[in-house]
Design an enzyme around this catalytic site. Structure first.
Site, PDB file in Angstrom:
ATOM      1  N   CYS A  77       0.840  -1.152  -0.143  1.00 18.38           N
ATOM      2  CA  CYS A  77      -0.090   0.092  -0.052  1.00 18.38           C
ATOM      3  C   CYS A  77       0.872   1.198  -0.099  1.00 18.38           C
ATOM      4  O   CYS A  77       2.090   1.342   0.131  1.00 18.38           O
ATOM      5  CB  CYS A  77      -0.869  -0.101   1.143  1.00 18.38           C
ATOM      6  SG  CYS A  77       0.349   0.099   2.871  1.00 18.38           S
ATOM      7  N   HIS A 134       5.603  -4.708   8.764  1.00 13.21           N
ATOM      8  CA  HIS A 134       5.474  -6.236   9.479  1.00 13.21           C
ATOM      9  C   HIS A 134       6.040  -7.228   7.941  1.00 13.21           C
ATOM     10  O   HIS A 134       5.193  -7.770   7.478  1.00 13.21           O
ATOM     11  CB  HIS A 134       4.413  -6.295  10.309  1.00 13.21           C
ATOM     12  CG  HIS A 134       4.261  -5.732  11.238  1.00 13.21           C
ATOM     13  ND1 HIS A 134       3.281  -5.847  11.920  1.00 13.21           N
ATOM     14  CD2 HIS A 134       5.120  -5.586  12.114  1.00 13.21           C
ATOM     15  CE1 HIS A 134       3.337  -5.168  13.251  1.00 13.21           C
ATOM     16  NE2 HIS A 134       4.709  -5.053  13.406  1.00 13.21           N
ATOM     17  N   CYS A 189       2.190   6.046   8.812  1.00 14.76           N
ATOM     18  CA  CYS A 189       1.581   6.212   7.496  1.00 14.76           C
ATOM     19  C   CYS A 189       0.775   7.467   7.904  1.00 14.76           C
ATOM     20  O   CYS A 189      -0.028   7.439   8.937  1.00 14.76           O
ATOM     21  CB  CYS A 189       0.602   5.065   7.328  1.00 14.76           C
ATOM     22  SG  CYS A 189      -0.534   5.270   5.928  1.00 14.76           S
ATOM     23  N   GLU A 229       0.203  -0.323  16.451  1.00 11.43           N
ATOM     24  CA  GLU A 229      -0.643   0.850  15.844  1.00 11.43           C
ATOM     25  C   GLU A 229      -1.434   1.267  17.143  1.00 11.43           C
ATOM     26  O   GLU A 229      -1.736   2.303  17.227  1.00 11.43           O
ATOM     27  CB  GLU A 229      -1.321   0.435  14.496  1.00 11.43           C
ATOM     28  CG  GLU A 229      -2.177   1.653  14.094  1.00 11.43           C
ATOM     29  CD  GLU A 229      -3.042   1.569  12.849  1.00 11.43           C
ATOM     30  OE1 GLU A 229      -2.809   0.561  12.209  1.00 11.43           O
ATOM     31  OE2 GLU A 229      -4.181   2.025  12.897  1.00 11.43           O
ATOM     32  N   THR A 260      -6.386   1.030  11.763  1.00 12.16           N
ATOM     33  CA  THR A 260      -6.549   1.115   9.979  1.00 12.16           C
ATOM     34  C   THR A 260      -6.656  -0.447   9.624  1.00 12.16           C
ATOM     35  O   THR A 260      -7.152  -0.205   8.439  1.00 12.16           O
ATOM     36  CB  THR A 260      -5.510   1.814   9.664  1.00 12.16           C
ATOM     37  OG1 THR A 260      -4.257   1.172  10.081  1.00 12.16           O
ATOM     38  CG2 THR A 260      -5.701   3.206  10.128  1.00 12.16           C
ATOM     39  N   SER A 309      -1.226  -7.405  10.791  1.00  8.07           N
ATOM     40  CA  SER A 309      -2.755  -7.510  11.172  1.00  8.07           C
ATOM     41  C   SER A 309      -3.560  -7.561   9.807  1.00  8.07           C
ATOM     42  O   SER A 309      -4.447  -8.613   9.855  1.00  8.07           O
ATOM     43  CB  SER A 309      -2.968  -6.355  11.619  1.00  8.07           C
ATOM     44  OG  SER A 309      -4.329  -6.131  12.113  1.00  8.07           O
ATOM     45  N   ASN A 310      -3.222  -6.802   8.665  1.00  7.87           N
ATOM     46  CA  ASN A 310      -3.983  -6.994   7.712  1.00  7.87           C
ATOM     47  C   ASN A 310      -3.856  -8.199   6.940  1.00  7.87           C
ATOM     48  O   ASN A 310      -5.009  -8.504   6.389  1.00  7.87           O
ATOM     49  CB  ASN A 310      -3.833  -5.618   6.819  1.00  7.87           C
ATOM     50  CG  ASN A 310      -2.506  -5.855   6.085  1.00  7.87           C
ATOM     51  OD1 ASN A 310      -2.429  -6.330   4.863  1.00  7.87           O
ATOM     52  ND2 ASN A 310      -1.491  -5.152   6.460  1.00  7.87           N
TER      53      ASN A 310
END
Ligand code: SF4
Length: 316
Positions: free
Chosen positions: A17, A46, A101, A131, A170, A229-230
């Protein structure tokens, strides 16, 4: 020997991203500007492959600012840091660059604005994730109430139930977060928050692509790190959207070929911190075992780009 056929669905968008791209550029540009070593507080993003390649270029990764010398630049990771961290760097007169970010920084500003308006904060996030630690650390200790599940909402004890606001991590699951937000609105009708949540465009888009892809797939692999996480959310979203076998792999060596025996269709996606080179490595591994037909499952176009901080755009 003829290889069996396999349709490979590639989710798009997938992988890097804009926030990850910017954070990596920041470390590379800092190394060019100041030379090695440049210190980085926490993994810049990460992903072990990314961290190892920056380490090879002269970055030194540490967990705490105390581990950095005063006379070398330090970079704060894309996940964001509590306010005490830049304050400590300033007190030590260190050169520091914040690679948080901009979409995380936006949440930090939101949290501060709500607090300035006299509202107590609820944070929807995962305990201990950097985060979450960074966002909660925008306000004094104990000021932010953390909720991780809809059930947690029942146990929240605010100072004043009519003076509450919420922010979110996020990189959460869009669907899980909607359930938590609904529980908050049900228990605290006056709670103030963003229109839906603070989940970023990249997390949302990657989850949408997986939802479109998963029902077509006998199996699905998410290229990403176990602490991302994402990436972990993409595995859950894939399983919930109807794919019986959804697994996280860091790279091709993690593929469990035995578990994949007999598949005719495979979906591949990647978390926001997984580089394209690792995605290609996984695709190449399947090409070695199967006669592969690749199809892209495109649900959104992305053209987001974030500028690096001014200090890195200026000559040394
Ligand atoms: S996943 Fe979203 S919030 Fe995190 S770095 Fe990428 S764009 Fe920023």
């Amino acid at each position: 020997m003829t290889k069996p056929p396999l349709t490979l669905y590639m989710a798009a968008p997938r992988g890097f991203c804009a926030g990850v791209d910017r954070a990596i550029k920041i470390v590379e540009m800092a190394l060019t500007k100041w030379g090695a070593p440049v210190y980085v507080r926490h993994e810049i993003v990460h992903n072990k492959f990314v961290v190892d390649s920056l380490r090879d270029q002269g970055a030194v990764f540490v967990e705490e600012l105390d581990e950095c010398p005063d006379d070398r630049p330090v970079i704060f990771s894309a996940h964001g840091v509590p306010k005490t961290v830049p304050a400590a760097a300033q007190a030590r007169e260190m050169i520091y660059v914040d690679a948080t970010c901009p979409l995380v920084s936006k949440v930090h500003i939101e949290a501060q604005r709500h607090a300035d308006n006299g509202l107590q904060m609820v944070m929807i996030g995962h305990a201990g994730h950097p985060e979450t630690v960074g966002t909660m650390g925008q306000l004094p200790e104990g000021e932010v109430l953390l909720v991780e599940t809809p059930e947690d909402v029942a146990t929240v004890t605010p100072r004043d139930a009519d003076k509450l606001a919420f922010v979110t991590q996020t990189t959460l699951s869009v669907d899980d977060t909607a359930d938590i937000v609904a529980a908050l609105h049900a228990r605290f009708p006056k709670i103030v928050g963003p229109h839906k949540e603070d989940i970023c465009y990249a997390t949302t888009n990657r989850q949408e692509a997986v939802k479109a892809m998963a029902p077509k797939c006998d199996a699905m692999l998410v290229v990403g790190a176990p602490n991302s996480s994402n990436s972990k959310r993409l595995v859950e979203v894939g399983a919930r959207a109807g794919c019986d076998y959804a697994q996280l792999v860091q790279r091709a060596t993690d593929i469990d070929w035995r578990a994949l025996q007999g598949i005719k269709t495979l979906g591949i996606t990647a978390g926001a911190s997984a580089p394209e080179v690792l995605i290609n490595e996984v695709v190449d591994a399947f090409s070695d075992h199967y006669t592969v037909t690749v199809e892209q499952i495109v649900t959104a176009e992305e053209n987001v780009e974030f500028k690096v901080p001014r200090v890195l755009r200026e000559p040394a």
